[in-house]
Design an enzyme around this catalytic site. Structure first.
Site, PDB file in Angstrom:
ATOM      1  N   SER A 158     -44.125 -60.011  -9.860  1.00  7.46           N
ATOM      2  CA  SER A 158     -45.307 -60.861  -9.971  1.00  7.46           C
ATOM      3  C   SER A 158     -45.185 -61.715 -11.219  1.00  7.46           C
ATOM      4  O   SER A 158     -44.547 -61.304 -12.196  1.00  7.46           O
ATOM      5  CB  SER A 158     -46.577 -60.012 -10.073  1.00  7.46           C
ATOM      6  OG  SER A 158     -47.702 -60.805 -10.438  1.00  7.46           O
ATOM      7  N   TYR A 176     -51.064 -53.319 -14.251  1.00  5.69           N
ATOM      8  CA  TYR A 176     -50.297 -54.070 -13.256  1.00  5.69           C
ATOM      9  C   TYR A 176     -49.190 -54.892 -13.908  1.00  5.69           C
ATOM     10  O   TYR A 176     -48.029 -54.862 -13.485  1.00  5.69           O
ATOM     11  CB  TYR A 176     -51.242 -54.985 -12.484  1.00  5.69           C
ATOM     12  CG  TYR A 176     -50.584 -55.842 -11.433  1.00  5.69           C
ATOM     13  CD1 TYR A 176     -50.115 -55.277 -10.253  1.00  5.69           C
ATOM     14  CD2 TYR A 176     -50.459 -57.221 -11.608  1.00  5.69           C
ATOM     15  CE1 TYR A 176     -49.529 -56.063  -9.277  1.00  5.69           C
ATOM     16  CE2 TYR A 176     -49.869 -58.006 -10.646  1.00  5.69           C
ATOM     17  CZ  TYR A 176     -49.408 -57.429  -9.472  1.00  5.69           C
ATOM     18  OH  TYR A 176     -48.816 -58.216  -8.514  1.00  5.69           O
ATOM     19  N   LYS A 183     -45.113 -54.503 -13.489  1.00  7.15           N
ATOM     20  CA  LYS A 183     -44.305 -55.581 -12.926  1.00  7.15           C
ATOM     21  C   LYS A 183     -43.261 -56.069 -13.930  1.00  7.15           C
ATOM     22  O   LYS A 183     -42.154 -56.464 -13.541  1.00  7.15           O
ATOM     23  CB  LYS A 183     -45.198 -56.735 -12.466  1.00  7.15           C
ATOM     24  CG  LYS A 183     -46.028 -56.413 -11.233  1.00  7.15           C
ATOM     25  CD  LYS A 183     -45.160 -56.010 -10.049  1.00  7.15           C
ATOM     26  CE  LYS A 183     -45.978 -55.881  -8.768  1.00  7.15           C
ATOM     27  NZ  LYS A 183     -45.138 -55.430  -7.621  1.00  7.15           N
TER      28      LYS A 183
END
Length: 262
Positions: free
Chosen positions: A147, A160, A164
């Site tokens: 991402s 998150y 990533k």
């Protein structure tokens, strides 16, 4: 052989995780369009059956494996399905992952560890199990779906974004470990129009996102699937350890959560 022939995947076998909808589903059908048979995995057997029907309509084989991909033991089932039912393994698309954004002080160590496990450990485990099968075929391609939040910053994304970022650097390290026979690359999507995004998007939010994106549109699952095809095929045979950002040119998050100062 023409240049376009280099994108063909005839006779290849792929595994795609998180393949019941969105990016994973489109990646699976795109690989099939180019000639690959696919093992597709996700929790929902019903949703996987729909993707199987699309693959069948393209004249290729799809083997659905309904499972909880946070259970790392399930990864062995995917490799076994590829080798036993489809004859081998050439391509792995580590697409499953995610973590909900939340304020820093509401983010626990357990949340961090779940995010790491679901994004990084899953990709690591499937890649490790897949490598021997790929070597039997002579070569292979691993594609990690990361991402842009692995390199951009905003409040609320510590779990998150950290996961990533780890997945991105793991891509670099695995590429060094597995060269020259197996290539490892990643795709970092930006704001992509998926069912998940549609659930929170209204006209005002979409306008903010478009204004923050140089290309003035949201990405589509086709945009990501085309990147997968490039990295899976011989068209990218001299590419490894690289991250392909497919993000419309955005250099900052396109939608802030608007979290206040502490």
């Amino acid at each position: 052989m023409s240049l376009l022939d280099r994108f063909r995947l005839d006779g290849k076998v792929a595994i795609v995780t998180g393949a019941s909808r969105g990016i994973g589903a489109r990646a699976a059908t795109a690989l099939a369009e180019m000639g690959a048979d696919v093992v597709i995995a996700a929790r929902s057997a019903e949703a996987l059956s729909s993707v199987c029907a699309e693959v069948d309509g393209l004249g290729r084989r799809a083997v659905p494996v309904p499972c909880d991909l946070s259970d790392l033991e399930s990864m062995r089932t995917l490799v076994d399905a590829a080798t036993n039912e489809l004859g081998g393994l050439d391509i792995v698309v580590n697409n499953v992952g995610g973590a909900l954004p939340q304020p820093f002080l509401d983010t626990s160590v357990e949340t961090m560890e779940r995010a790491f496990r679901f994004n990084v450990s899953t990709a690591f485990q499937l890649t490790k199990l897949a490598v021997p099968a790929m070597l039997e075929r002579g070569s292979g391609s691993v594609i990690n779906i990361t991402s842009v939040m692995g390199h951009l910053t905003d409040r609320g994304f510590v779990a998150y974004g950290t996961a990533k970022a780890a997945m991105t650097h793991m891509t670099h390290l695995l590429a060094a470990d597995l060269a020259p026979r197996i290539r490892v690359n990643a795709i970092a999507p930006g704001s992509i129009r998926t069912d998940a995004l549609a659930g929170v998007l209204d006209a005002d939010l979409e306008r903010q996102m478009l204004d923050a994106t140089p290309m003035r549109r949201l990405g589509t699952v086709d945009d990501i699937a085309l990147g997968v095809l490039y990295l899976a095929s011989d068209a990218s045979s001299f590419v490894t350890g690289r991250v392909l950002s497919i993000d419309g040119g955005a250099n900052a998050p396109t939608l802030s959560l608007g979290l206040p100062d502490l």
